[in-house]
Write a protein that holds these residues in place. Structure first.
Motif, PDB file in Angstrom:
ATOM      1  N   GLY A  32      18.841  40.428  43.838  1.00  0.00           N
ATOM      2  CA  GLY A  32      18.042  41.185  44.047  1.00  0.00           C
ATOM      3  C   GLY A  32      17.676  40.006  45.040  1.00  0.00           C
ATOM      4  O   GLY A  32      17.824  40.754  46.556  1.00  0.00           O
ATOM      5  N   ARG A  33      18.268  39.233  45.069  1.00  0.00           N
ATOM      6  CA  ARG A  33      18.316  37.988  46.511  1.00  0.00           C
ATOM      7  C   ARG A  33      19.560  37.663  46.690  1.00  0.00           C
ATOM      8  O   ARG A  33      20.549  36.925  46.274  1.00  0.00           O
ATOM      9  CB  ARG A  33      17.828  37.046  45.575  1.00  0.00           C
ATOM     10  N   GLU A  34      19.858  37.758  48.286  1.00  0.00           N
ATOM     11  CA  GLU A  34      21.155  37.075  49.312  1.00  0.00           C
ATOM     12  C   GLU A  34      21.455  36.232  48.126  1.00  0.00           C
ATOM     13  O   GLU A  34      22.496  35.559  48.199  1.00  0.00           O
ATOM     14  CB  GLU A  34      21.584  38.082  50.595  1.00  0.00           C
ATOM     15  N   TRP A  35      20.657  34.985  49.250  1.00  0.00           N
ATOM     16  CA  TRP A  35      20.873  33.778  48.287  1.00  0.00           C
ATOM     17  C   TRP A  35      21.543  33.109  46.981  1.00  0.00           C
ATOM     18  O   TRP A  35      22.263  31.820  46.963  1.00  0.00           O
ATOM     19  CB  TRP A  35      19.802  32.602  49.067  1.00  0.00           C
ATOM     20  N   LEU A  36      20.733  34.089  45.862  1.00  0.00           N
ATOM     21  CA  LEU A  36      21.366  33.352  45.013  1.00  0.00           C
ATOM     22  C   LEU A  36      22.481  34.362  44.404  1.00  0.00           C
ATOM     23  O   LEU A  36      23.833  33.934  43.507  1.00  0.00           O
ATOM     24  CB  LEU A  36      19.684  34.535  43.858  1.00  0.00           C
ATOM     25  N   LEU A  37      22.903  35.628  44.669  1.00  0.00           N
ATOM     26  CA  LEU A  37      24.507  35.830  45.180  1.00  0.00           C
ATOM     27  C   LEU A  37      25.117  35.209  45.573  1.00  0.00           C
ATOM     28  O   LEU A  37      26.441  35.063  45.144  1.00  0.00           O
ATOM     29  CB  LEU A  37      24.150  37.596  45.248  1.00  0.00           C
ATOM     30  N   TRP A  38      24.881  34.599  46.322  1.00  0.00           N
ATOM     31  CA  TRP A  38      25.791  34.000  47.369  1.00  0.00           C
ATOM     32  C   TRP A  38      26.622  32.391  46.509  1.00  0.00           C
ATOM     33  O   TRP A  38      27.463  31.868  46.377  1.00  0.00           O
ATOM     34  CB  TRP A  38      25.222  33.554  49.082  1.00  0.00           C
ATOM     35  N   LEU A  39      25.356  31.758  46.354  1.00  0.00           N
ATOM     36  CA  LEU A  39      25.058  30.523  45.602  1.00  0.00           C
ATOM     37  C   LEU A  39      26.617  31.127  44.006  1.00  0.00           C
ATOM     38  O   LEU A  39      27.548  30.010  43.769  1.00  0.00           O
ATOM     39  CB  LEU A  39      23.610  29.979  44.811  1.00  0.00           C
ATOM     40  N   LEU A  40      26.011  32.195  43.407  1.00  0.00           N
ATOM     41  CA  LEU A  40      27.197  32.696  42.137  1.00  0.00           C
ATOM     42  C   LEU A  40      28.435  33.394  43.073  1.00  0.00           C
ATOM     43  O   LEU A  40      28.932  32.708  42.318  1.00  0.00           O
ATOM     44  CB  LEU A  40      26.201  34.087  41.880  1.00  0.00           C
ATOM     45  N   THR A  41      28.448  33.887  43.413  1.00  0.00           N
ATOM     46  CA  THR A  41      29.769  34.340  44.344  1.00  0.00           C
ATOM     47  C   THR A  41      30.352  32.727  45.147  1.00  0.00           C
ATOM     48  O   THR A  41      31.565  32.601  45.148  1.00  0.00           O
ATOM     49  CB  THR A  41      29.368  34.755  46.057  1.00  0.00           C
ATOM     50  N   LEU A  42      29.365  31.749  44.980  1.00  0.00           N
ATOM     51  CA  LEU A  42      30.317  30.418  45.777  1.00  0.00           C
ATOM     52  C   LEU A  42      30.485  29.883  44.263  1.00  0.00           C
ATOM     53  O   LEU A  42      31.435  29.296  44.318  1.00  0.00           O
ATOM     54  CB  LEU A  42      29.421  29.150  46.391  1.00  0.00           C
ATOM     55  N   GLY A  43      30.089  29.876  43.621  1.00  0.00           N
ATOM     56  CA  GLY A  43      30.216  29.358  42.023  1.00  0.00           C
ATOM     57  C   GLY A  43      31.635  29.685  41.613  1.00  0.00           C
ATOM     58  O   GLY A  43      32.653  28.999  40.774  1.00  0.00           O
ATOM     59  N   LEU A  44      31.546  31.303  41.077  1.00  0.00           N
ATOM     60  CA  LEU A  44      32.897  31.813  41.152  1.00  0.00           C
ATOM     61  C   LEU A  44      34.299  31.451  41.317  1.00  0.00           C
ATOM     62  O   LEU A  44      35.300  30.912  41.280  1.00  0.00           O
ATOM     63  CB  LEU A  44      31.985  33.589  41.153  1.00  0.00           C
ATOM     64  N   ALA A  45      34.087  31.496  43.048  1.00  0.00           N
ATOM     65  CA  ALA A  45      35.331  31.091  44.036  1.00  0.00           C
ATOM     66  C   ALA A  45      35.255  29.973  43.381  1.00  0.00           C
ATOM     67  O   ALA A  45      36.921  29.362  43.642  1.00  0.00           O
ATOM     68  CB  ALA A  45      35.232  31.064  45.313  1.00  0.00           C
ATOM     69  N   VAL A  46      34.742  28.661  44.126  1.00  0.00           N
ATOM     70  CA  VAL A  46      35.112  27.516  43.053  1.00  0.00           C
ATOM     71  C   VAL A  46      36.112  27.185  41.844  1.00  0.00           C
ATOM     72  O   VAL A  46      36.786  26.865  41.470  1.00  0.00           O
ATOM     73  CB  VAL A  46      33.599  26.591  42.954  1.00  0.00           C
ATOM     74  N   LEU A  47      35.703  28.225  40.374  1.00  0.00           N
ATOM     75  CA  LEU A  47      35.767  28.244  39.099  1.00  0.00           C
ATOM     76  C   LEU A  47      37.494  28.539  39.462  1.00  0.00           C
ATOM     77  O   LEU A  47      38.593  28.347  38.779  1.00  0.00           O
ATOM     78  CB  LEU A  47      35.385  28.207  38.415  1.00  0.00           C
ATOM     79  N   SER A  48      37.244  29.887  40.023  1.00  0.00           N
ATOM     80  CA  SER A  48      38.597  30.646  40.136  1.00  0.00           C
ATOM     81  C   SER A  48      39.627  29.720  41.079  1.00  0.00           C
ATOM     82  O   SER A  48      40.352  29.593  41.256  1.00  0.00           O
ATOM     83  CB  SER A  48      38.441  31.941  41.095  1.00  0.00           C
ATOM     84  N   ALA A  49      39.562  29.359  42.344  1.00  0.00           N
ATOM     85  CA  ALA A  49      39.808  28.065  42.983  1.00  0.00           C
ATOM     86  C   ALA A  49      40.803  27.265  42.171  1.00  0.00           C
ATOM     87  O   ALA A  49      41.990  26.879  42.061  1.00  0.00           O
ATOM     88  CB  ALA A  49      39.510  28.155  44.420  1.00  0.00           C
ATOM     89  N   ILE A  50      39.821  26.098  41.601  1.00  0.00           N
ATOM     90  CA  ILE A  50      39.937  25.545  40.452  1.00  0.00           C
ATOM     91  C   ILE A  50      41.145  25.586  39.384  1.00  0.00           C
ATOM     92  O   ILE A  50      42.357  24.853  39.371  1.00  0.00           O
ATOM     93  CB  ILE A  50      39.194  24.187  39.770  1.00  0.00           C
ATOM     94  N   PHE A  51      40.732  26.935  38.718  1.00  0.00           N
ATOM     95  CA  PHE A  51      41.454  27.066  36.993  1.00  0.00           C
ATOM     96  C   PHE A  51      42.427  27.974  37.404  1.00  0.00           C
ATOM     97  O   PHE A  51      43.562  27.902  36.535  1.00  0.00           O
ATOM     98  CB  PHE A  51      40.250  27.345  36.650  1.00  0.00           C
ATOM     99  N   LEU A  52      42.415  29.115  38.697  1.00  0.00           N
ATOM    100  CA  LEU A  52      43.465  30.349  38.560  1.00  0.00           C
ATOM    101  C   LEU A  52      44.711  29.770  39.481  1.00  0.00           C
ATOM    102  O   LEU A  52      45.325  29.417  40.070  1.00  0.00           O
ATOM    103  CB  LEU A  52      43.043  31.740  38.528  1.00  0.00           C
ATOM    104  N   SER A  53      43.559  29.564  41.222  1.00  0.00           N
ATOM    105  CA  SER A  53      44.572  28.751  42.007  1.00  0.00           C
ATOM    106  C   SER A  53      43.656  29.493  43.898  1.00  0.00           C
ATOM    107  O   SER A  53      43.618  30.611  43.361  1.00  0.00           O
ATOM    108  CB  SER A  53      45.464  29.419  42.330  1.00  0.00           C
ATOM    109  N   LEU A  54      44.100  28.343  44.843  1.00  0.00           N
ATOM    110  CA  LEU A  54      43.652  29.152  45.753  1.00  0.00           C
ATOM    111  C   LEU A  54      44.581  30.375  46.024  1.00  0.00           C
ATOM    112  O   LEU A  54      43.716  31.293  46.901  1.00  0.00           O
ATOM    113  CB  LEU A  54      44.652  28.121  46.703  1.00  0.00           C
ATOM    114  N   ASP A  55      45.519  30.997  45.815  1.00  0.00           N
ATOM    115  CA  ASP A  55      46.018  32.665  45.708  1.00  0.00           C
ATOM    116  C   ASP A  55      44.793  33.214  45.770  1.00  0.00           C
ATOM    117  O   ASP A  55      44.628  34.522  45.622  1.00  0.00           O
ATOM    118  CB  ASP A  55      47.815  32.328  45.955  1.00  0.00           C
ATOM    119  N   THR A  56      45.611  33.122  43.740  1.00  0.00           N
ATOM    120  CA  THR A  56      44.348  34.172  42.840  1.00  0.00           C
ATOM    121  C   THR A  56      42.820  34.521  43.867  1.00  0.00           C
ATOM    122  O   THR A  56      42.944  35.318  44.086  1.00  0.00           O
ATOM    123  CB  THR A  56      43.782  33.711  41.836  1.00  0.00           C
TER     124      THR A  56
END
Length: 196
Positions: A32-56
């Motif tokens: 329920g905290r937007e700042w924490l959701l933002w950090l988790l989204t950031l982590g998800l984006a980092v993992l996705s960009a590294i292991f799947l690709s920029l385009d994905t």
């Protein structure tokens, strides 16, 4: 060839609902905290960009986080901006993270692990600096709360979801270590190679 294969796998995983389910779980972990959701989204984006690709990350994850923010009745701007920006900057680490990496790796004569060793410091800077800038710019809009149950949806097909999870997880070591993907018939192609 590798880029086409990874794109096909990620498109199929997206159709199976894998990225939506990951985003929904992330929303629950935000408590329920937007700042924490933002950090988790950031982590998800980092993992996705590294292991799947920029385009994905840019093409598949951005719409997911926008829908996630709307379902949670939050402004989608911080989530979309973060995902797109980080998709570009976090894709420096692995050869398969970005087509430019693949094109640079071969003339340099580096294997996948040598490439990672060379790129780890620039990749960390490329993740940390934009994250700091984004936080400074968005900090006021990140101090709101949301309802965690409002973004949850059930996956369309459970079996497809599980299969896509297994395939994506199984691909991670292949992408990192350059395991040959065509060992039959003496095919010389490896995951860290690209045919142009």
């Amino acid at each position: 060839m590798v880029v086409v294969g990874i794109t096909m796998v990620t498109e199929l995983a997206a159709e199976a609902g894998l990225f939506r389910v990951v985003a929904e779980r992330t929303a629950r972990w935000g408590r329920g905290r937007e700042w924490l959701l933002w950090l988790l989204t950031l982590g998800l984006a980092v993992l996705s960009a590294i292991f799947l690709s920029l385009d994905t990350t840019a093409v598949l994850l951005t719409p997911v986080v926008v829908l996630l923010a709307r379902h949670a009745r939050l402004s989608p701007l911080p989530f979309a901006l973060t995902t797109v920006w980080i998709a570009n900057t976090a894709s420096l680490l692995l050869p398969v993270s970005n087509l430019t990496n693949l094109l640079a790796q071969h003339p340099m004569g580096l294997g996948p692990l040598d490439f990672v060793a060379l790129m780890v410091a620039p990749a960390m800077i490329a993740i940390i600096v934009p994250t700091g800038i984004l936080f400074l710019v968005l900090r006021r809009s990140l101090l709101v709360r949301y309802e965690t149950g409002s973004a949850r949806q059930e996956p369309v097909e459970r079996v497809l979801l599980i299969v896509s999870e297994v395939v994506v997880v199984a691909l991670l070591p292949v992408l990192v270590f350059g395991v040959p993907v065509a060992p039959l018939r003496g095919a010389p192609y490896a995951v860290d190679e690209v045919i142009i």
